[in-house]
Scaffold this motif. Structure first.
Motif, PDB file in Angstrom:
ATOM      1  N   GLY A 286      -1.083  13.797  15.277  1.00  0.00           N
ATOM      2  CA  GLY A 286      -2.004  14.903  15.500  1.00  0.00           C
ATOM      3  C   GLY A 286      -2.959  14.651  16.651  1.00  0.00           C
ATOM      4  N   TRP A 287      -3.500  13.451  16.733  1.00  0.00           N
ATOM      5  CA  TRP A 287      -4.434  13.142  17.810  1.00  0.00           C
ATOM      6  C   TRP A 287      -3.716  13.059  19.161  1.00  0.00           C
ATOM      7  CZ3 TRP A 287      -9.762  12.483  17.905  1.00  0.00           C
ATOM      8  CH2 TRP A 287     -10.397  12.615  16.673  1.00  0.00           C
ATOM      9  N   VAL A 288      -2.506  12.552  19.158  1.00  0.00           N
ATOM     10  CA  VAL A 288      -1.747  12.484  20.408  1.00  0.00           C
ATOM     11  C   VAL A 288      -1.463  13.889  20.925  1.00  0.00           C
ATOM     12  CG1 VAL A 288       0.417  11.726  21.459  1.00  0.00           C
ATOM     13  CG2 VAL A 288      -0.743  10.258  19.797  1.00  0.00           C
ATOM     14  N   TRP A 303      -1.969  13.613  30.443  1.00  0.00           N
ATOM     15  CA  TRP A 303      -2.034  12.164  30.245  1.00  0.00           C
ATOM     16  C   TRP A 303      -3.457  11.650  30.325  1.00  0.00           C
ATOM     17  CZ3 TRP A 303      -3.847   9.251  34.337  1.00  0.00           C
ATOM     18  CH2 TRP A 303      -3.840   9.845  35.602  1.00  0.00           C
ATOM     19  N   TRP A 304      -4.364  12.415  30.943  1.00  0.00           N
ATOM     20  CA  TRP A 304      -5.779  12.039  30.895  1.00  0.00           C
ATOM     21  C   TRP A 304      -6.284  12.037  29.454  1.00  0.00           C
ATOM     22  CZ3 TRP A 304      -9.087  14.528  35.370  1.00  0.00           C
ATOM     23  CH2 TRP A 304      -8.570  14.100  36.594  1.00  0.00           C
ATOM     24  N   GLY A 305      -5.789  12.969  28.663  1.00  0.00           N
ATOM     25  CA  GLY A 305      -6.190  13.016  27.262  1.00  0.00           C
ATOM     26  C   GLY A 305      -5.776  11.769  26.506  1.00  0.00           C
ATOM     27  N   LEU A 306      -4.584  11.237  26.802  1.00  0.00           N
ATOM     28  CA  LEU A 306      -4.146  10.009  26.138  1.00  0.00           C
ATOM     29  C   LEU A 306      -5.044   8.834  26.502  1.00  0.00           C
ATOM     30  CD1 LEU A 306      -0.279  10.380  26.584  1.00  0.00           C
ATOM     31  CD2 LEU A 306      -1.692  11.009  24.607  1.00  0.00           C
ATOM     32  N   ILE A 307      -5.430   8.763  27.784  1.00  0.00           N
ATOM     33  CA  ILE A 307      -6.352   7.701  28.198  1.00  0.00           C
ATOM     34  C   ILE A 307      -7.698   7.866  27.492  1.00  0.00           C
ATOM     35  CG2 ILE A 307      -7.605   6.736  30.156  1.00  0.00           C
ATOM     36  CD1 ILE A 307      -5.254   7.455  31.929  1.00  0.00           C
ATOM     37  N   ALA A 308      -8.176   9.118  27.428  1.00  0.00           N
ATOM     38  CA  ALA A 308      -9.452   9.367  26.741  1.00  0.00           C
ATOM     39  C   ALA A 308      -9.368   8.989  25.268  1.00  0.00           C
ATOM     40  CB  ALA A 308      -9.846  10.829  26.897  1.00  0.00           C
ATOM     41  N   LEU A 312     -11.629   6.277  23.434  1.00  0.00           N
ATOM     42  CA  LEU A 312     -12.425   6.694  22.276  1.00  0.00           C
ATOM     43  C   LEU A 312     -12.232   5.730  21.110  1.00  0.00           C
ATOM     44  CD1 LEU A 312     -14.260   8.936  21.070  1.00  0.00           C
ATOM     45  CD2 LEU A 312     -12.177  10.053  20.284  1.00  0.00           C
ATOM     46  N   VAL A 313     -10.990   5.361  20.844  1.00  0.00           N
ATOM     47  CA  VAL A 313     -10.708   4.428  19.746  1.00  0.00           C
ATOM     48  C   VAL A 313     -11.341   3.072  20.024  1.00  0.00           C
ATOM     49  CG1 VAL A 313      -8.874   3.200  18.538  1.00  0.00           C
ATOM     50  CG2 VAL A 313      -8.606   5.625  19.075  1.00  0.00           C
ATOM     51  N   ILE A 314     -11.208   2.574  21.255  1.00  0.00           N
ATOM     52  CA  ILE A 314     -11.796   1.282  21.610  1.00  0.00           C
ATOM     53  C   ILE A 314     -13.316   1.347  21.502  1.00  0.00           C
ATOM     54  CG2 ILE A 314     -12.119  -0.377  23.488  1.00  0.00           C
ATOM     55  CD1 ILE A 314      -9.325   0.298  24.445  1.00  0.00           C
ATOM     56  N   GLY A 315     -13.898   2.462  21.935  1.00  0.00           N
ATOM     57  CA  GLY A 315     -15.352   2.594  21.862  1.00  0.00           C
ATOM     58  C   GLY A 315     -15.873   2.569  20.438  1.00  0.00           C
ATOM     59  N   PHE A 316     -15.229   3.321  19.533  1.00  0.00           N
ATOM     60  CA  PHE A 316     -15.660   3.316  18.137  1.00  0.00           C
ATOM     61  C   PHE A 316     -15.485   1.928  17.514  1.00  0.00           C
ATOM     62  CE2 PHE A 316     -15.558   8.010  18.024  1.00  0.00           C
ATOM     63  CZ  PHE A 316     -16.691   8.229  17.273  1.00  0.00           C
ATOM     64  N   ALA A 317     -14.383   1.258  17.839  1.00  0.00           N
ATOM     65  CA  ALA A 317     -14.163  -0.087  17.305  1.00  0.00           C
ATOM     66  C   ALA A 317     -15.229  -1.048  17.801  1.00  0.00           C
ATOM     67  CB  ALA A 317     -12.771  -0.579  17.686  1.00  0.00           C
ATOM     68  N   ALA A 318     -15.586  -0.948  19.073  1.00  0.00           N
ATOM     69  CA  ALA A 318     -16.613  -1.837  19.624  1.00  0.00           C
ATOM     70  C   ALA A 318     -17.966  -1.592  18.972  1.00  0.00           C
ATOM     71  CB  ALA A 318     -16.698  -1.633  21.137  1.00  0.00           C
ATOM     72  N   VAL A 319     -18.291  -0.327  18.738  1.00  0.00           N
ATOM     73  CA  VAL A 319     -19.579  -0.014  18.096  1.00  0.00           C
ATOM     74  C   VAL A 319     -19.627  -0.598  16.691  1.00  0.00           C
ATOM     75  CG1 VAL A 319     -20.967   1.868  17.160  1.00  0.00           C
ATOM     76  CG2 VAL A 319     -20.064   2.024  19.479  1.00  0.00           C
TER      77      VAL A 319
END
Length: 518
Positions: A286-288, A303-308, A312-319
């Motif tokens: 769904g997210w893809v 493909w910009w959306g896939l990078i975003a 987003l996933v990396i950012g939430f994990a880092a937080v």
């Protein structure tokens, strides 16, 4: 003068019981959201789904509330409705029964399902505020917890407390469940978990959380003992959450004689956004799809959306892993946040209801008002202390020049009525280094020699480990009064600095100091 009236009002506010303060915050929040709903009703035009003569009551039973009302009125269909293309259409099986039927029962005396739904949302929202404070105040402090409640009660999704949606009830049950896990009172969870499971989707995320929580407890069993009884409870509750999480799909399959009834019903809403969907469910797809869909709608490469999405996933994990304010919540609440985000990533298609589905992440309001050390966030924290900090313990300090404080005396006036004692303070308010309080080399040498953590006390004598008990009592009393948090053998106090001069200002500033009580 204005600042004296402000001080008086703040102290009266601080002396109010916490339940009274939360009640005031919640009621004022509902007044504001009622005003916004009234404005929205007046702006409703002929092309709106509510028509030109919309009222607040129209919003109360609008959108998903109509489906809950339909469930309470005629139950669930035994034959699934179909679209013109032969696919399963949107129907009531996507909505759980607890909220719908409870609102119907409460609305019977008033002859209106909407009034029953309103009562549930209002009461559940208030109780959720109380549970949020109970869950956070021992982790981030009383003031930060109260501000988290304020953000929750006044936030962008606060209208959920006044409409026929199950979010408020689910968040209440969730906060109750998280608090029971934190206090290790597992017995009550056997009642809470099934009710959560049939209130709205999301119990599978709680099952994942219990699994991760059990693994964490097992890893830490040497420092945090894990009795066999707790192991059995965690395993049994995880199994119960998993079973009830899939139970609704089984019930829908039995009633409709269609094994994929529930999943096809949920996917019916996704087809409103992605017309080429084949009707099958693939985890994380769904997210893809949404990442490419939305960026294409915004006239950008898909493909910009896939990078975003990856960022987003990396950012939430880092937080969740590294942000110091979030780490103050404790591992258990961070595990819940990670579990729920992973659940959304696996099953959800981001669209207009994305923010509403983030309500179960309510504990993450806690880190926002936490104190930062410098910069804009530090000024924000001082603002928080001024508005919501406790006035039960008062410190006064005078200055002769505008905008600057001289190293003078301050007097501790105990809220219990005990006489205060004057202390000399030469501590720089912004000094955060490892040197002594007065910054002198002699005090630093004494600190290294005698083992004191911050040099001397207010009279620059090194503290020995045998004197921890006095400071411990001070820290414990400060914590109970909501004006300080213990950190080793130091006590963080909030001072009132009264500038008497041309500007006649009042500020509140976080201050590290050690006091000796007579």
């Amino acid at each position: 003068m204005a600042h004296r009236a402000l001080i008086t009002a703040a102290r009266r506010w601080a002396r109010m019981p916490i339940i009274a303060r939360i009640s005031v915050i919640y009621v004022l929040g509902r007044v504001v959201t009622t005003g916004f709903l009234q404005i929205a009703a007046q702006l409703s035009g002929p092309t709106s789904r509510f028509g030109a003569d919309a009222s607040i009551g129209s919003f109360l039973v609008g959108w998903d509330a109509q489906w809950y009302w339909l469930v309470a009125w005629q139950g669930y269909p035994s034959v699934l409705p179909l679209t013109e293309s032969g696919q399963i259409a949107e129907n009531a099986w996507a909505f759980m029964p607890v909220y719908a039927y409870t609102a119907g029962v409460l609305g019977l005396p008033f002859g209106s399902w909407g009034i029953g739904a309103l009562l549930i949302s209002l009461v559940a929202g208030f109780l959720a505020c109380l549970m949020l404070y109970r869950l956070l105040h021992g982790r981030v402090g009383s003031s930060a917890a109260l501000w988290a409640v304020t953000f929750f009660a006044w936030g962008p999704l606060a209208a959920m407390f006044q409409v026929g949606y199950a979010e408020a009830l689910f968040v209440l049950l969730l906060l109750l469940a998280l608090d029971l896990v934190a206090r290790r009172r597992y017995g009550w969870l056997y009642l809470v978990v099934p009710v959560m499971a049939f209130t709205r989707p999301g119990i599978l995320a709680f099952a994942l959380y219990l699994g991760l929580y059990g693994i964490l407890r097992w890893i830490r069993r040497r420092t945090d003992p894990l009795p066999v009884r707790e192991i059995l409870h965690i395993v049994a509750l995880g199994a119960l959450a998993t079973a009830t999480g899939f139970a609704w799909q089984v019930i829908a399959a039995v009633v409709t004689q269609d094994p994929g009834a529930y999943m096809a019903t949920e996917l019916a809403w996704r087809r409103n956004w992605v017309t080429g969907a084949d009707g099958s469910f693939v985890p994380f797809d769904g997210w893809v799809q949404a990442a490419q869909f939305w960026f294409t709608q915004w006239r950008m490469p898909g493909w910009w959306g896939l990078i975003a999405l990856v960022l987003l996933v990396i950012g939430f994990a880092a937080v969740l892993l590294f942000a110091p304010q979030v780490r103050r919540l404790g591992v258990d609440l961070r595990l819940w946040s990670a579990s729920y985000l992973l659940y959304l990533l696996a099953v959800f298609f981001p669209q207009s209801s994305a923010f509403r589905l983030l309500m179960p992440l309510t504990p993450l309001w806690g880190p926002l008002p936490c104190r930062a050390r410098a910069g804009i966030a530090s000024a924000y924290w001082r603002c928080v202390c001024l508005v919501s900090g406790s006035g039960s313990t008062s410190f006064s300090r005078s200055a002769t020049r505008s905008g600057k404080c001289r190293d003078d005396e301050f007097t501790l006036r105990s809220p219990l009525g005990a006489p205060g004692r004057k202390h000399t303070d030469k501590l720089d308010a912004y000094h955060r280094g490892k040197r002594s309080h007065d910054g002198s080399d002699e005090a630093e040498d004494r600190r290294r020699t005698h083992g004191g953590r911050e040099g001397g006390t207010t009279d620059h004598r090194a503290r020995s480990p045998r004197r921890r008990r006095t400071t411990g009592r001070l820290s414990q009393r400060c914590r109970s009064e909501g004006v300080a948090r213990r950190a080793g053998r130091r006590c963080e106090l909030i001072f009132d600095f009264h500038f008497e001069g041309a500007t006649d200002l009042l500020i509140r500033r976080p201050f590290w100091v050690e006091l000796e009580l007579s």
